[in-house]
Design a protein around this motif. Structure first.
Motif, PDB file in Angstrom:
ATOM      1  N   VAL A  64      21.104 -66.179 -20.267  1.00  0.00           N
ATOM      2  CA  VAL A  64      22.378 -65.839 -19.622  1.00  0.00           C
ATOM      3  C   VAL A  64      23.742 -65.981 -20.702  1.00  0.00           C
ATOM      4  N   ALA A  65      23.482 -66.953 -21.633  1.00  0.00           N
ATOM      5  CA  ALA A  65      24.497 -67.159 -22.714  1.00  0.00           C
ATOM      6  C   ALA A  65      24.567 -66.262 -23.767  1.00  0.00           C
ATOM      7  N   SER A  66      23.285 -65.790 -24.143  1.00  0.00           N
ATOM      8  CA  SER A  66      23.274 -64.851 -25.166  1.00  0.00           C
ATOM      9  C   SER A  66      23.671 -63.408 -24.608  1.00  0.00           C
ATOM     10  N   LEU A  67      23.319 -63.134 -23.568  1.00  0.00           N
ATOM     11  CA  LEU A  67      23.496 -61.784 -22.813  1.00  0.00           C
ATOM     12  C   LEU A  67      25.173 -61.715 -22.636  1.00  0.00           C
ATOM     13  N   ALA A  68      25.692 -62.839 -22.262  1.00  0.00           N
ATOM     14  CA  ALA A  68      27.140 -62.874 -21.960  1.00  0.00           C
ATOM     15  C   ALA A  68      27.864 -62.677 -23.285  1.00  0.00           C
ATOM     16  N   ALA A  70      26.585 -61.213 -26.046  1.00  0.00           N
ATOM     17  CA  ALA A  70      26.689 -59.646 -26.477  1.00  0.00           C
ATOM     18  C   ALA A  70      27.477 -58.696 -25.928  1.00  0.00           C
ATOM     19  N   THR A  71      27.560 -59.095 -24.418  1.00  0.00           N
ATOM     20  CA  THR A  71      28.283 -58.077 -23.310  1.00  0.00           C
ATOM     21  C   THR A  71      29.707 -58.295 -23.766  1.00  0.00           C
ATOM     22  N   ALA A  72      30.368 -59.458 -23.704  1.00  0.00           N
ATOM     23  CA  ALA A  72      31.505 -59.604 -23.909  1.00  0.00           C
ATOM     24  C   ALA A  72      32.221 -58.977 -25.175  1.00  0.00           C
ATOM     25  N   MET A  73      31.488 -59.158 -26.192  1.00  0.00           N
ATOM     26  CA  MET A  73      31.862 -58.631 -27.517  1.00  0.00           C
ATOM     27  C   MET A  73      31.675 -57.023 -27.477  1.00  0.00           C
ATOM     28  N   GLY A  74      30.784 -56.815 -26.984  1.00  0.00           N
ATOM     29  CA  GLY A  74      30.237 -55.369 -26.969  1.00  0.00           C
ATOM     30  C   GLY A  74      31.265 -54.350 -26.162  1.00  0.00           C
ATOM     31  N   THR A  75      31.834 -54.993 -25.369  1.00  0.00           N
ATOM     32  CA  THR A  75      32.630 -54.192 -24.448  1.00  0.00           C
ATOM     33  C   THR A  75      34.445 -54.523 -24.575  1.00  0.00           C
ATOM     34  N   THR A  76      34.537 -55.243 -25.809  1.00  0.00           N
ATOM     35  CA  THR A  76      35.799 -55.662 -25.822  1.00  0.00           C
ATOM     36  C   THR A  76      36.607 -54.582 -26.891  1.00  0.00           C
ATOM     37  N   ASP A  77      37.581 -54.081 -26.314  1.00  0.00           N
ATOM     38  CA  ASP A  77      38.674 -53.239 -27.112  1.00  0.00           C
ATOM     39  C   ASP A  77      39.992 -53.503 -26.294  1.00  0.00           C
ATOM     40  N   ALA A 109      18.240 -61.735 -29.651  1.00  0.00           N
ATOM     41  CA  ALA A 109      17.987 -62.891 -29.065  1.00  0.00           C
ATOM     42  C   ALA A 109      17.615 -63.202 -27.530  1.00  0.00           C
ATOM     43  N   ALA A 110      18.399 -62.350 -27.036  1.00  0.00           N
ATOM     44  CA  ALA A 110      18.257 -62.239 -25.310  1.00  0.00           C
ATOM     45  C   ALA A 110      17.014 -61.702 -25.198  1.00  0.00           C
ATOM     46  N   ALA A 111      16.518 -60.438 -26.080  1.00  0.00           N
ATOM     47  CA  ALA A 111      15.440 -59.790 -25.619  1.00  0.00           C
ATOM     48  C   ALA A 111      14.005 -60.609 -26.049  1.00  0.00           C
ATOM     49  N   TYR A 112      14.223 -61.221 -27.110  1.00  0.00           N
ATOM     50  CA  TYR A 112      13.028 -62.210 -27.542  1.00  0.00           C
ATOM     51  C   TYR A 112      12.860 -63.296 -26.320  1.00  0.00           C
ATOM     52  N   LEU A 113      13.962 -63.846 -25.747  1.00  0.00           N
ATOM     53  CA  LEU A 113      13.901 -64.796 -24.744  1.00  0.00           C
ATOM     54  C   LEU A 113      13.141 -64.311 -23.571  1.00  0.00           C
ATOM     55  N   VAL A 114      13.442 -62.981 -23.240  1.00  0.00           N
ATOM     56  CA  VAL A 114      12.859 -62.433 -22.153  1.00  0.00           C
ATOM     57  C   VAL A 114      11.399 -62.293 -22.505  1.00  0.00           C
ATOM     58  N   LEU A 115      11.011 -61.836 -23.562  1.00  0.00           N
ATOM     59  CA  LEU A 115       9.563 -61.626 -23.816  1.00  0.00           C
ATOM     60  C   LEU A 115       8.852 -62.825 -23.993  1.00  0.00           C
ATOM     61  N   SER A 116       9.634 -64.262 -24.283  1.00  0.00           N
ATOM     62  CA  SER A 116       9.115 -65.648 -24.366  1.00  0.00           C
ATOM     63  C   SER A 116       8.814 -65.999 -23.177  1.00  0.00           C
ATOM     64  N   LEU A 117       9.156 -65.577 -21.961  1.00  0.00           N
ATOM     65  CA  LEU A 117       8.994 -66.223 -20.720  1.00  0.00           C
ATOM     66  C   LEU A 117       7.593 -66.354 -20.313  1.00  0.00           C
ATOM     67  N   PRO A 118       7.005 -65.214 -20.435  1.00  0.00           N
ATOM     68  CA  PRO A 118       5.332 -65.505 -19.991  1.00  0.00           C
ATOM     69  C   PRO A 118       4.703 -66.530 -20.976  1.00  0.00           C
ATOM     70  N   PHE A 119       4.983 -66.629 -21.858  1.00  0.00           N
ATOM     71  CA  PHE A 119       4.428 -67.725 -22.834  1.00  0.00           C
ATOM     72  C   PHE A 119       4.852 -69.146 -22.415  1.00  0.00           C
ATOM     73  N   SER A 120       5.888 -69.195 -21.993  1.00  0.00           N
ATOM     74  CA  SER A 120       6.429 -70.573 -21.400  1.00  0.00           C
ATOM     75  C   SER A 120       5.834 -70.782 -20.248  1.00  0.00           C
ATOM     76  N   ILE A 121       5.493 -69.782 -19.510  1.00  0.00           N
ATOM     77  CA  ILE A 121       4.822 -69.993 -18.085  1.00  0.00           C
ATOM     78  C   ILE A 121       3.399 -70.500 -18.448  1.00  0.00           C
ATOM     79  N   VAL A 122       2.748 -69.988 -19.289  1.00  0.00           N
ATOM     80  CA  VAL A 122       1.354 -70.501 -19.902  1.00  0.00           C
ATOM     81  C   VAL A 122       1.295 -71.742 -20.079  1.00  0.00           C
ATOM     82  N   CYS A 123       2.482 -72.365 -21.086  1.00  0.00           N
ATOM     83  CA  CYS A 123       2.522 -73.682 -21.373  1.00  0.00           C
ATOM     84  C   CYS A 123       2.727 -74.595 -20.080  1.00  0.00           C
ATOM     85  N   VAL A 189      32.145 -68.488 -28.173  1.00  0.00           N
ATOM     86  CA  VAL A 189      31.621 -69.900 -27.636  1.00  0.00           C
ATOM     87  C   VAL A 189      30.464 -69.797 -26.971  1.00  0.00           C
ATOM     88  N   ALA A 190      30.241 -68.709 -26.351  1.00  0.00           N
ATOM     89  CA  ALA A 190      28.935 -68.521 -25.391  1.00  0.00           C
ATOM     90  C   ALA A 190      27.759 -68.399 -26.523  1.00  0.00           C
TER      91      ALA A 190
END
Length: 212
Positions: A64-68, A70-77, A109-123, A189-190
């Motif tokens: 949530v933090a990394s997506l927020a 990236a989205t806030a910065m990427g849509t800023t003008d 970082a957000a994409a990596y975190l999404v991909l890491s969720l299955p491994f976290s469930i395995v743990c 800050v995010a």
């Protein structure tokens, strides 16, 4: 013990012993030796499952933090309402390479975190596993460096936008582009919050590996 009576238990093997006092029989009373083996599995520690649950909760928060960020910065003008015949005063994130790197790093970082969720469930399911936890520790450490570098680079630009630098003759632009500065400040800050969560994730993985 009489030679004509012997007790047997399930899983026990009778072992004959010679009785020197008995002349009528060559066999002595049976001494029972217990050879039964009980399979003992170490119980799964509750605190390891708690670490796994904490890990996946932190990963969701970091997503949530990394997506927020990236989205806030990427849509800023922001475009100022006044302009001249030749110039239109407009500020966008891609005008500055540091902000562009910021968006790419946080999105990665957000994409990596999404991909890491299955491994976290395995743990969580198999808390004693080492391979998945070690892999998460390595990539989390890389993500900490990436997010921290991006947030720090963007923070320096935000500082100049707010305060300027009289020695370098850089003027502060936040008095004109106030909305732009507020959004990029919130994004930074995010991103730092995401970096802090990554640090906690590294500590959690290190503790889990240490206990193994």
């Amino acid at each position: 013990m009489d030679s004509s009576h012997s007790t047997k238990e399930a899983g026990d093997i009778p072992i004959p012993i010679t009785n020197p006092k008995s002349k009528s029989s060559k066999t002595a009373p049976l001494v029972v030796a217990n050879t039964k083996k009980t399979a003992h599995q170490p119980p799964v520690s509750r605190w390891k499952r708690c670490l796994g649950i904490l890990d996946i909760i932190l990963r969701i928060c970091a997503i949530v933090a990394s997506l927020a960020a990236a989205t806030a910065m990427g849509t800023t003008d922001q475009q100022l309402p006044f302009f001249t015949q030749f110039f239109q005063f407009k500020a966008e994130y891609n005008d500055l390479p540091s902000f562009t790197f910021f968006v790419i790093a946080n999105a990665t970082a957000a994409a990596y975190l999404v991909l890491s969720l299955p491994f976290s469930i395995v743990c969580i399911v198999r808390p004693h596993i080492i391979g998945a936890r070690l892999m998460l520790l390595i990539f989390d450490t890389i993500a900490v460096s990436l997010i921290t570098a991006a947030a720090s680079a963007a923070a320096s630009i935000v500082y100049l936008a707010h305060n300027g630098n009289s020695n370098a003759n850089w003027v502060a632009i936040c008095q004109q582009f106030d909305d732009f500065c507020q959004r990029v400040t919130g994004a930074v800050v995010a991103s730092f919050i995401a970096a802090l969560i990554f640090i906690v994730l590294v500590i959690v993985s290190a503790v889990a590996l240490r206990r193994n």
